[in-house]
Design an enzyme around this catalytic site. Structure first.
Site, PDB file in Angstrom:
ATOM      1  N   ASN A  34       1.081  -1.029   0.021  1.00 27.21           N
ATOM      2  CA  ASN A  34       0.097   0.273   0.147  1.00 27.21           C
ATOM      3  C   ASN A  34       1.045   1.310  -0.084  1.00 27.21           C
ATOM      4  OD1 ASN A  34      -1.758   2.231   0.669  1.00 27.21           O
ATOM      5  ND2 ASN A  34      -2.236   1.108   2.405  1.00 27.21           N
ATOM      6  N   HIS A  72      -9.158   1.033   5.219  1.00 28.11           N
ATOM      7  CA  HIS A  72      -8.343   1.549   5.755  1.00 28.11           C
ATOM      8  C   HIS A  72      -8.670   2.313   6.902  1.00 28.11           C
ATOM      9  CE1 HIS A  72      -4.168   2.256   6.878  1.00 28.11           C
ATOM     10  NE2 HIS A  72      -3.942   1.778   6.104  1.00 28.11           N
ATOM     11  N   GLY A  97       2.555   2.419  11.082  1.00 31.53           N
ATOM     12  CA  GLY A  97       4.146   3.490  10.778  1.00 31.53           C
ATOM     13  C   GLY A  97       4.349   3.626  12.027  1.00 31.53           C
ATOM     14  N   GLU A 146      -5.388  -4.581  10.268  1.00 35.46           N
ATOM     15  CA  GLU A 146      -4.921  -4.333  10.860  1.00 35.46           C
ATOM     16  C   GLU A 146      -4.361  -3.202  12.082  1.00 35.46           C
ATOM     17  OE1 GLU A 146      -2.816  -2.794   6.828  1.00 35.46           O
ATOM     18  OE2 GLU A 146      -4.053  -1.601   7.639  1.00 35.46           O
ATOM     19  N   GLU A 164      -6.739   5.062   7.805  1.00 35.17           N
ATOM     20  CA  GLU A 164      -6.720   6.324   8.319  1.00 35.17           C
ATOM     21  C   GLU A 164      -7.178   6.814   7.489  1.00 35.17           C
ATOM     22  OE1 GLU A 164      -3.085   5.664   5.477  1.00 35.17           O
ATOM     23  OE2 GLU A 164      -1.900   4.478   7.750  1.00 35.17           O
TER      24      GLU A 164
HETATM   25  P1  13P Z   1       3.158   0.380   7.641  1.00 37.99           P
HETATM   26  O1  13P Z   1       3.653  -1.066   7.184  1.00 37.99           O
HETATM   27  O2  13P Z   1       4.347   1.531   6.655  1.00 37.99           O
HETATM   28  O3  13P Z   1       3.098  -0.234   9.411  1.00 37.99           O
HETATM   29  O4  13P Z   1       1.320   0.517   7.371  1.00 37.99           O
HETATM   30  C1  13P Z   1       1.510  -1.014   7.323  1.00 37.99           C
HETATM   31  C2  13P Z   1      -0.412  -0.367   6.588  1.00 37.99           C
HETATM   32  O5  13P Z   1      -1.337   0.548   7.071  1.00 37.99           O
HETATM   33  C3  13P Z   1      -0.790  -0.758   4.769  1.00 37.99           C
HETATM   34  O6  13P Z   1      -1.690  -0.707   4.770  1.00 37.99           O
END
Ligand code: 13P
Length: 252
Positions: free
Chosen positions: A8, A100, A176, A170, A102
């Site tokens: 992603n 997601h 992140g 997730e 986010e």
């Molecule tokens: P990271 O691998 O940067 O933690 O992100 C995970 C993510 O949100 C994938 O959709």
């Protein structure tokens, strides 16, 4: 089940950077053909780069799955700023990430909206990657399974099948942050998700459940070894060719 290693890319890169990234991934996969026998690879670039990334992938005999990071719940019409599932299909996508964290966090997306988007995506023939996951507060309050259970029952539409749906677990606190769920904790949630899906879908054994949240070369092998972890949805580490390929190698 064959693992899926999915990148992603989020809102990263540029025309030049993303061309180099996809070319590097293709070159790496072509140099190690045994990688493709262990796993499928997918990339999810920002909308505007999809056509050019599709061209690169096609030139490499379509070895990589292409998807988008979101789509509209509508088919067409006066919806400024939206991109429809059919448009994604036409530009070469077969998959789309939905819900997601986010998007849930910064764009106010609800389970109900995600379900409508997923329904529209399924109708257009796209495979959805529906994301679920709890926040740190929810985990600390012992509510992780309750939250994920609710997200599963409310954001997976009736059009979903084991063939047209992938779930990505997730945990928000792992995205992140460099913090990863331990393979045992991740497996416990994946097992729970599989059990819950049994109530909603036929053949849920065939459905892929990906783990996402600071997956990187150092932890991928242990996570991917868990029986209900069928691949990874990778953010940061998918932007580095060497790291992304190395996560694929961990599936061998
Ligand atoms: P990271 O691998 O940067 O933690 O992100 C995970 C993510 O949100 C994938 O959709």
């Amino acid at each position: 089940m064959k693992k899926l290693i999915a990148g992603n890319w989020k809102m990263n890169g540029s025309i030049q950077k993303n061309a180099l990234l996809i070319q590097g991934i293709i070159k790496g996969i072509e140099a190690e053909p045994n990688l493709l026998s262990a796993c499928d690879f997918a990339v999810f670039p920002p909308f505007v780069f999809i056509p050019s990334i599709n061209k690169e992938i096609k030139n490499a005999a379509g070895k990589i799955i292409l998807g988008a990071q979101d789509c509209s719940a509508f088919d067409a019409g006066a919806y400024t700023g939206e991109v429809s599932p059919l448009m994604l299909k036409e530009t070469g996508c077969t998959h789309v990430i939905l819900g997601h964290s986010e998007r849930r966090q910064y764009h106010g997306e609800t389970d109900e909206l995600i379900s409508r988007k997923a329904q529209a995506a399924n109708k257009a023939g796209l495979i959805t990657v529906i994301c679920v996951g709890e926040t740190l507060e929810e985990r600390e309050a012992g509510e992780a399974q309750k939250i994920v259970g609710r997200q599963l029952s409310s954001s997976i539409p009736e059009t979903a099948t084991a063939e047209n749906t992938i779930i990505a677990y997730e945990p928000v606190w792992a995205i992140g942050t460099g913090k990863t769920a331990t393979p045992d904790d991740a497996q416990a949630m994946h097992g729970f998700i599989r059990k819950k899906l049994n109530e909603q879908l036929e053949d849920s054994q065939k459905l892929r459940i990906l783990y996402g949240g600071s997956m990187k070369p150092e932890n991928a092998k242990d996570l991917l070894a868990a029986p209900d972890i069928d691949g990874g949805l990778i953010g940061g580490a998918s932007l580095q060719v060497a790291d992304f390929l190395s996560i694929g190698r961990a599936a061998l």
